[in-house]
Design a protein around this motif. Structure first.
Motif, PDB file in Angstrom:
ATOM      1  N   ASN A  93       0.847  -1.203   0.000  1.00 40.98           N
ATOM      2  CA  ASN A  93       0.000   0.000   0.000  1.00 40.98           C
ATOM      3  C   ASN A  93       0.878   1.248   0.000  1.00 40.98           C
ATOM      4  O   ASN A  93       1.280   1.729   1.057  1.00 40.98           O
ATOM      5  CB  ASN A  93      -0.912  -0.018   1.228  1.00 40.98           C
ATOM      6  CG  ASN A  93      -1.866   1.173   1.255  1.00 40.98           C
ATOM      7  OD1 ASN A  93      -1.820   2.046   0.389  1.00 40.98           O
ATOM      8  ND2 ASN A  93      -2.731   1.203   2.261  1.00 40.98           N
ATOM      9  N   PRO A  94       1.175   1.822  -1.181  1.00 41.66           N
ATOM     10  CA  PRO A  94       2.067   2.981  -1.246  1.00 41.66           C
ATOM     11  C   PRO A  94       1.481   4.248  -0.640  1.00 41.66           C
ATOM     12  O   PRO A  94       2.226   5.190  -0.329  1.00 41.66           O
ATOM     13  CB  PRO A  94       2.306   3.148  -2.749  1.00 41.66           C
ATOM     14  CG  PRO A  94       1.123   2.524  -3.409  1.00 41.66           C
ATOM     15  CD  PRO A  94       0.730   1.384  -2.522  1.00 41.66           C
ATOM     16  N   THR A  95       0.162   4.300  -0.478  1.00 43.02           N
ATOM     17  CA  THR A  95      -0.459   5.487   0.124  1.00 43.02           C
ATOM     18  C   THR A  95       0.103   5.742   1.522  1.00 43.02           C
ATOM     19  O   THR A  95       0.241   6.890   1.954  1.00 43.02           O
ATOM     20  CB  THR A  95      -1.986   5.304   0.207  1.00 43.02           C
ATOM     21  OG1 THR A  95      -2.491   5.059  -1.097  1.00 43.02           O
ATOM     22  CG2 THR A  95      -2.652   6.552   0.771  1.00 43.02           C
ATOM     23  N   LEU A  96       0.439   4.673   2.237  1.00 40.18           N
ATOM     24  CA  LEU A  96       0.987   4.820   3.577  1.00 40.18           C
ATOM     25  C   LEU A  96       2.350   5.507   3.539  1.00 40.18           C
ATOM     26  O   LEU A  96       2.712   6.249   4.466  1.00 40.18           O
ATOM     27  CB  LEU A  96       1.096   3.459   4.269  1.00 40.18           C
ATOM     28  CG  LEU A  96      -0.219   2.679   4.447  1.00 40.18           C
ATOM     29  CD1 LEU A  96       0.045   1.352   5.155  1.00 40.18           C
ATOM     30  CD2 LEU A  96      -1.237   3.506   5.217  1.00 40.18           C
ATOM     31  N   LEU A  97       3.114   5.274   2.464  1.00 37.70           N
ATOM     32  CA  LEU A  97       4.409   5.944   2.331  1.00 37.70           C
ATOM     33  C   LEU A  97       4.227   7.445   2.119  1.00 37.70           C
ATOM     34  O   LEU A  97       5.031   8.249   2.601  1.00 37.70           O
ATOM     35  CB  LEU A  97       5.189   5.345   1.160  1.00 37.70           C
ATOM     36  CG  LEU A  97       5.545   3.857   1.277  1.00 37.70           C
ATOM     37  CD1 LEU A  97       6.275   3.394   0.024  1.00 37.70           C
ATOM     38  CD2 LEU A  97       6.407   3.605   2.514  1.00 37.70           C
ATOM     39  N   GLU A  98       3.176   7.795   1.423  1.00 43.38           N
ATOM     40  CA  GLU A  98       2.880   9.224   1.225  1.00 43.38           C
ATOM     41  C   GLU A  98       2.555   9.886   2.559  1.00 43.38           C
ATOM     42  O   GLU A  98       2.985  11.016   2.832  1.00 43.38           O
ATOM     43  CB  GLU A  98       1.707   9.374   0.251  1.00 43.38           C
ATOM     44  CG  GLU A  98       1.460  10.811  -0.165  1.00 43.38           C
ATOM     45  CD  GLU A  98       0.387  10.914  -1.246  1.00 43.38           C
ATOM     46  OE1 GLU A  98      -0.028  12.056  -1.539  1.00 43.38           O
ATOM     47  OE2 GLU A  98      -0.026   9.869  -1.789  1.00 43.38           O
ATOM     48  N   HIS A  99       1.789   9.185   3.399  1.00 45.42           N
ATOM     49  CA  HIS A  99       1.515   9.705   4.748  1.00 45.42           C
ATOM     50  C   HIS A  99       2.815   9.913   5.515  1.00 45.42           C
ATOM     51  O   HIS A  99       3.002  10.945   6.190  1.00 45.42           O
ATOM     52  CB  HIS A  99       0.624   8.720   5.522  1.00 45.42           C
ATOM     53  CG  HIS A  99      -0.816   8.765   5.145  1.00 45.42           C
ATOM     54  ND1 HIS A  99      -1.585   9.892   5.263  1.00 45.42           N
ATOM     55  CD2 HIS A  99      -1.636   7.799   4.642  1.00 45.42           C
ATOM     56  CE1 HIS A  99      -2.818   9.641   4.858  1.00 45.42           C
ATOM     57  NE2 HIS A  99      -2.880   8.362   4.483  1.00 45.42           N
ATOM     58  N   ALA A 100       3.732   8.948   5.432  1.00 44.68           N
ATOM     59  CA  ALA A 100       5.003   9.041   6.156  1.00 44.68           C
ATOM     60  C   ALA A 100       5.823  10.236   5.669  1.00 44.68           C
ATOM     61  O   ALA A 100       6.404  10.985   6.469  1.00 44.68           O
ATOM     62  CB  ALA A 100       5.794   7.751   5.989  1.00 44.68           C
TER      63      ALA A 100
END
Length: 528
Positions: free
Chosen positions: A68-75
């Motif tokens: 889930n790359p969206t979580l990397l954007e949050h980070a």
């Protein structure tokens, strides 16, 4: 890989709840992260873990697991937001040694693994240099575990510094401090001097991480330092209980190390003031017996007033336990009890305590004095002369038959009320069967605690409430057994043993520095 802990925090974050550390209260972030947030009871602790940016690594781990790359954007957004709102001049906890050390390592791990979502190179380089400057500065350095975390952060950051001169400059400083810390904080037998198995374990884990990053940088920590680390790693095998949990000495909570193979050789470190006696059960090792004995110190960190205290794991059960930690609030009433002599299995004086001032001056007044192992009996003794006008001596005798005898000698200028304090496992059912005898039931096993009159000792006994804390912020009530004597010179003789062996024990006496008893119709004499 089990990521339940990380997943819990990530799911909370996606629901606008920021859990800075497992077990902590969630923080509302529906309007964004308030980096100046102050928890009502533990403001500094929450600030420390918030500014460590552990949530960045949590998001990274769950993202990789779930794809889930969206979580990397949050980070990425969290790091950028933190950097924007927390310059070095800010007055919150962001630029303290603990969060700085944790944060740079979390950001580096993210940068190394986030792929297309990693930080812009210029921003990352600025963050690395800012953190290195802080970690390098001597005025920020702490000569304790936090200092080691700083050195790890500095060495880890060195991997990403392109200027070779600057890289060597930072690395040399960190290596010097790491070597110094090893020789400063461990005895020559490898015991960490902060009085706690939990913190010994923590420090070893930091040193192992340091070793790995030092190897990556192609430098050496040193031959003598490497050998000392091996001894320190081996101490975990000695201090761990047969059930692979650690005894709760000096702010140690409930920690299990299932990967460790226990070493059943007795261990005595006079310098650290710790002794471990073992009786190995070759049929079932978990049913072995282990005694710890504590007297003496070199540092006040995590130090309780626990000198001459024991913990007793007997034939598979923790019978006598230490108090744990609960909190670090020195004004808290539970904490006050846990760090006092009555929070430990120690000889005590009613309404009196002793002060720890200077270990260099006091090391001859409070220490382990001798150990012997002969004729089927292991003996370890110690003294505590830090009470005003009082001298305390304790002799611990563990027989090969799993009979534990404790002989306490208390000498005072005044007619004080002395007592032996036994801190019983909080899960035990405690029943007093007569004036001098107690039955202790823990699970399916039963034990007897019996004390013996001596001449005109006129003993009294009592069951009182105590506290045991196996995890931070939590405690349970337990029973304490007190054996009391009001004399100028007092001697106590008490035995603890499995109930099934009690009927075979007879004629227990202490005469002319000799413990005498009859067991299975055989007479024993142990010279103290």
């Amino acid at each position: 890989m089990n990521i339940e802990k990380e997943r819990e925090k990530v799911e909370a974050f996606l629901n606008n709840k920021f859990i800075v550390r497992k077990g902590f209260d969630p923080i509302d972030i529906s309007k964004g992260i308030n980096w100046n947030y102050k928890h009502a009871k533990s403001a500094n602790t929450y600030q420390t873990y918030m500014h460590g940016l552990g949530i960045v690594t949590d998001l990274l781990i769950v993202s990789k697991k779930d794809g889930n790359p969206t979580l990397l954007e949050h980070a990425t957004n969290i790091i950028i937001d933190w950097h924007k709102k927390n310059p070095k001049t800010v007055k919150n906890y962001s630029w303290k040694e603990h969060p700085v050390s944790s944060r740079i390592s979390n950001i580096i791990e993210f940068q190394e693994k986030a792929g297309d979502y990693k930080l812009d190179n210029d921003l990352f380089e600025k963050i690395v240099i800012d953190h290195c400057e802080f970690l390098y500065e001597e005025r920020n350095y702490k000569f304790n575990n936090h200092g080691l975390m700083m050195d790890y952060g500095l060495l880890n950051a060195c991997k990403h510094i392109t200027d070779k001169r600057l890289k060597r400059f930072y690395a040399d400083k960190a290596i010097y401090r790491v070597r110094y810390a090893l020789l400063r904080d461990f005895t020559r037998k490898g015991v960490h001097l902060e009085n706690s198995p939990e913190y010994h374990r923590l420090v070893i884990s930091i040193f192992r991480k340091l070793e790995r990053v030092i190897k990556e940088l192609k430098i050496s920590i040193g031959k003598e330092e490497t050998e000392l680390l091996k001894l320190a790693d081996g101490y975990k095998k000695r201090i761990i209980l047969p059930n692979n949990y650690y005894p709760m000495i000096g702010d140690t909570g409930t920690i299990q190390d299932i990967r460790i193979k226990k070493n059943y050789n007795d261990f005595i470190d006079y310098d650290a003031g710790i002794a471990v006696l073992n009786n190995k059960n070759v049929v079932n090792e978990k049913d072995s017996t282990m005694l710890t004995f504590k007297s003496g110190y070199h540092k006040k960190t995590h130090k309780h007033n626990d000198d001459l205290s024991i913990t007793l794991y007997m034939t598979g059960e923790e019978v006598l336990v230490d108090s744990g930690k609960y909190s670090y609030d020195s004004k808290d009433l539970v904490r006050k009890h846990l760090v006092s002599p009555k929070g430990h299995n120690a000889p005590c004086i009613s309404n009196k305590n002793y002060k720890l001032v200077n270990p260099l001056i006091e090391q001859e007044l409070m220490k382990i004095t001798k150990y012997s192992n002969k004729n089927g009996h292991k003996i370890v003794s110690g003294i505590n002369k830090l009470y005003d006008d009082v001298s305390l001596t304790r002799h611990n005798i563990l027989s090969n038959d799993d009979l534990y005898f404790v002989v306490d000698r208390m000498v005072s200028k005044d007619n004080d009320l002395f007592y032996q304090n036994f801190n019983i496992n909080e899960n035990a059912e405690v029943v007093q069967t007569d004036k001098l005898t107690f039955n202790l039931k823990i699970g399916s096993k039963e034990f007897i605690l019996r004390t013996y009159e001596r001449f005109d000792s006129d003993l009294a006994t009592e069951i009182k409430q105590g506290y045991v804390s196996r995890s931070f912020g939590n405690y349970e009530n337990n029973k304490r057994i007190l054996v009391k004597q009001n004399q100028i010179n007092s001697t106590f003789i008490t035995v603890i043993l499995p109930k099934k062996k009690y009927e075979m024990l007879d004629d227990v006496r202490f005469v002319n520095n000799k413990l005498k008893y009859n067991y299975k119709d055989k007479n024993y004499e142990v010279i103290i």
